[in-house]
Design a protein around this motif. Structure first.
Motif, mmCIF file in Angstrom:
data_model
loop_
_atom_site.group_PDB
_atom_site.id
_atom_site.type_symbol
_atom_site.label_atom_id
_atom_site.label_comp_id
_atom_site.label_asym_id
_atom_site.label_seq_id
_atom_site.Cartn_x
_atom_site.Cartn_y
_atom_site.Cartn_z
ATOM 1 N N THR A 154 6.464 -6.485 -6.949
ATOM 2 C CA THR A 154 7.153 -6.901 -8.241
ATOM 3 C C THR A 154 6.330 -7.918 -8.896
ATOM 4 O O THR A 154 6.105 -7.928 -10.439
ATOM 5 N N LYS A 155 5.715 -8.789 -8.447
ATOM 6 C CA LYS A 155 4.861 -10.010 -9.092
ATOM 7 C C LYS A 155 3.667 -9.264 -9.707
ATOM 8 O O LYS A 155 3.549 -9.382 -11.010
ATOM 9 N N LEU A 156 3.092 -8.375 -8.952
ATOM 10 C CA LEU A 156 2.015 -7.943 -9.760
ATOM 11 C C LEU A 156 2.250 -6.704 -10.685
ATOM 12 O O LEU A 156 1.496 -6.579 -11.603
ATOM 13 N N TYR A 157 3.292 -6.229 -10.604
ATOM 14 C CA TYR A 157 3.779 -5.207 -11.509
ATOM 15 C C TYR A 157 4.264 -6.174 -12.911
ATOM 16 O O TYR A 157 3.601 -5.543 -13.863
ATOM 17 N N ASP A 158 4.803 -7.117 -12.758
ATOM 18 C CA ASP A 158 5.351 -8.079 -13.804
ATOM 19 C C ASP A 158 3.877 -8.333 -14.658
ATOM 20 O O ASP A 158 3.970 -8.650 -15.801
ATOM 21 N N GLU A 159 2.823 -8.542 -13.832
ATOM 22 C CA GLU A 159 1.669 -9.268 -14.375
ATOM 23 C C GLU A 159 0.705 -8.075 -14.978
ATOM 24 O O GLU A 159 -0.274 -8.188 -15.507
ATOM 25 N N GLY A 160 1.458 -6.671 -14.838
ATOM 26 C CA GLY A 160 0.609 -5.734 -15.484
ATOM 27 C C GLY A 160 -0.684 -5.325 -14.470
ATOM 28 O O GLY A 160 -1.614 -4.723 -14.803
ATOM 29 N N ILE A 161 -0.699 -5.687 -13.394
ATOM 30 C CA ILE A 161 -2.154 -5.474 -12.549
ATOM 31 C C ILE A 161 -1.788 -4.287 -11.750
ATOM 32 O O ILE A 161 -2.747 -3.405 -11.401
ATOM 33 N N LEU A 219 3.684 1.637 -12.293
ATOM 34 C CA LEU A 219 5.070 2.236 -11.750
ATOM 35 C C LEU A 219 4.721 2.957 -10.682
ATOM 36 O O LEU A 219 5.550 2.815 -9.661
ATOM 37 N N PRO A 220 4.015 3.941 -10.508
ATOM 38 C CA PRO A 220 3.825 4.987 -9.463
ATOM 39 C C PRO A 220 3.341 4.013 -8.279
ATOM 40 O O PRO A 220 3.801 4.239 -7.095
ATOM 41 N N ASN A 221 2.719 2.789 -8.281
ATOM 42 C CA ASN A 221 2.541 2.014 -7.126
ATOM 43 C C ASN A 221 4.014 1.392 -6.574
ATOM 44 O O ASN A 221 4.306 1.353 -5.044
ATOM 45 N N HIS A 226 17.299 14.151 -18.160
ATOM 46 C CA HIS A 226 15.975 13.430 -17.818
ATOM 47 C C HIS A 226 16.589 12.135 -16.511
ATOM 48 O O HIS A 226 16.979 11.282 -17.349
ATOM 49 N N ASP A 227 16.204 12.548 -15.553
ATOM 50 C CA ASP A 227 16.584 11.546 -14.647
ATOM 51 C C ASP A 227 15.874 10.660 -13.738
ATOM 52 O O ASP A 227 15.894 9.980 -12.908
ATOM 53 N N ILE A 228 14.325 10.755 -14.262
ATOM 54 C CA ILE A 228 13.250 9.835 -13.569
ATOM 55 C C ILE A 228 13.312 8.525 -13.588
ATOM 56 O O ILE A 228 13.480 7.853 -12.770
ATOM 57 N N GLY A 229 13.818 8.041 -14.823
ATOM 58 C CA GLY A 229 14.312 6.735 -15.142
ATOM 59 C C GLY A 229 15.327 6.183 -14.153
ATOM 60 O O GLY A 229 15.079 5.126 -13.477
ATOM 61 N N LYS A 230 16.449 6.928 -14.333
ATOM 62 C CA LYS A 230 17.578 6.348 -13.234
ATOM 63 C C LYS A 230 17.153 6.493 -11.732
ATOM 64 O O LYS A 230 17.479 5.747 -11.046
ATOM 65 N N GLU A 240 0.845 -1.186 -0.176
ATOM 66 C CA GLU A 240 0.047 0.015 0.189
ATOM 67 C C GLU A 240 0.712 1.188 0.139
ATOM 68 O O GLU A 240 0.127 2.236 -0.185
ATOM 69 N N GLY A 241 2.091 1.019 0.234
ATOM 70 C CA GLY A 241 3.018 2.380 0.163
ATOM 71 C C GLY A 241 2.680 3.133 1.429
ATOM 72 O O GLY A 241 3.252 4.316 1.386
ATOM 73 N N GLU A 242 2.357 2.649 2.494
ATOM 74 C CA GLU A 242 2.150 3.264 3.667
ATOM 75 C C GLU A 242 3.202 3.180 4.629
ATOM 76 O O GLU A 242 3.387 2.421 5.296
ATOM 77 N N GLU A 243 4.084 4.034 4.581
ATOM 78 C CA GLU A 243 5.557 4.220 5.350
ATOM 79 C C GLU A 243 5.144 4.000 7.118
ATOM 80 O O GLU A 243 5.839 3.471 7.541
ATOM 81 N N ASP A 244 4.189 4.818 7.458
ATOM 82 C CA ASP A 244 3.911 4.610 9.026
ATOM 83 C C ASP A 244 3.331 3.532 9.415
ATOM 84 O O ASP A 244 3.968 2.982 10.377
ATOM 85 N N ASP A 245 2.739 2.633 8.529
ATOM 86 C CA ASP A 245 2.146 1.315 8.869
ATOM 87 C C ASP A 245 3.447 0.388 8.766
ATOM 88 O O ASP A 245 3.275 -0.645 9.591
ATOM 89 N N VAL A 246 4.252 0.618 7.888
ATOM 90 C CA VAL A 246 5.503 -0.250 7.652
ATOM 91 C C VAL A 246 6.131 -0.344 9.154
ATOM 92 O O VAL A 246 6.523 -1.170 9.789
#
Length: 255
Positions: free
Chosen positions: A82-89, A92-94, A133-137, A46-52
């Motif tokens: 990573t698994k869900l990103y690889d599957e297109g679910i 990138l922002p997530n 352009h450094d977003i990719g890096k 969920e990207g929730e730093e406080d909860d982590v």
């Protein structure tokens, strides 16, 4: 006129669409069942730093070794991402939000343990000379760090000689380069040639909007990474199987 009930017609052609899973439901199926690890993995997704941090706090107070939680909890959560990103679910922002939450978690356990985790290896990252352009890096660097690598980030528009000097100084297991503009990607060929001149046979993983597999295959050390998420996979492969460029291309290039 014959009275026909339309509800009975065309039923067999009525393809019932299977309900698509939401990303949250897909993640739920992948989380570990362990009640201590589960909330940490979920917070990473969920990207929730406080909860982590809260989850890590509870895990440590229940007797878990702080450093062990990097592999046993944080990496597990990132594995779901990573698994869900690889599957297109998920997209990138997530992944970036999760990577940030993961890094926050690593910092927290380092403080708690009073020592740093064992680093998998060192990677030098840069954006091609002339390219700002450094977003990719930045994404590549974040994902490598989230996967346990020590990243030496040279920034953007990095002169070729500076890249070579960093490789000589840091002795990394891999070098990465990103380029968004076609006019700048030729710097990669120069980096490649100068590394070879000095006797370095280090894998040089290249990607970015301007770069394609054909171009990267033209120079000896080049390994093409289509997506930022390939960077940690390439690094892991090098750790396990060595830095043989032919093997890396067999694994990561599309044939």
């Amino acid at each position: 006129m014959i009275d026909i009930d339309p509800s009975g017609i065309l039923v067999r052609y009525n393809v019932k669409m299977e309900k698509e899973m939401t990303p949250e439901e897909a993640a739920e199926e992948l989380y570990p069942k362990d009640s201590i690890i589960y909330p940490i993995a979920k917070a990473i997704f969920e990207g929730e730093e406080d909860d982590v941090v809260e989850g890590l706090e509870k895990a440590i107070s229940s007797g878990k070794d702080p450093i062990s939680l990097i592999d046993d909890a944080l990496m597990v959560g990132m594995g779901v991402v990573t698994k869900l990103y690889d599957e297109g679910i998920i997209f990138l922002p997530n992944v970036m939000m999760s990577a940030d939450a993961m890094l926050e978690g690593i910092e927290y356990v380092k403080q708690k343990a009073g020592r740093a985790p064992v680093v998998k290896g060192k990677v030098v990252c840069h954006v091609a000379e002339g390219d700002v352009h450094d977003i990719g890096k930045n994404i590549v660097a974040a994902l490598l760090r989230a996967n346990g690598y020590d990243v030496v980030d040279l920034g953007r528009d990095v002169p070729v000689d500076e890249v070579i000097a960093a490789v000589e100084k840091e002795n990394p297991l891999m070098l990465t380069g990103t380029a968004l503009m076609t006019t700048t990607m030729y710097a990669f060929k120069e980096v490649n040639d100068k590394l070879l001149e000095k006797g370095y046979k280090i894998p040089f993983a290249c990607g970015g909007g301007a770069v394609n597999q054909d171009f990267v295959s033209q120079y000896e050390l080049g390994v093409y990474g289509e997506e930022a998420a390939d960077a940690p996979k390439i690094a892991d492969f090098i750790r396990e199987h060595g830095g043989n460029i032919v093997k890396l291309r067999e694994k990561f290039h599309k044939h």
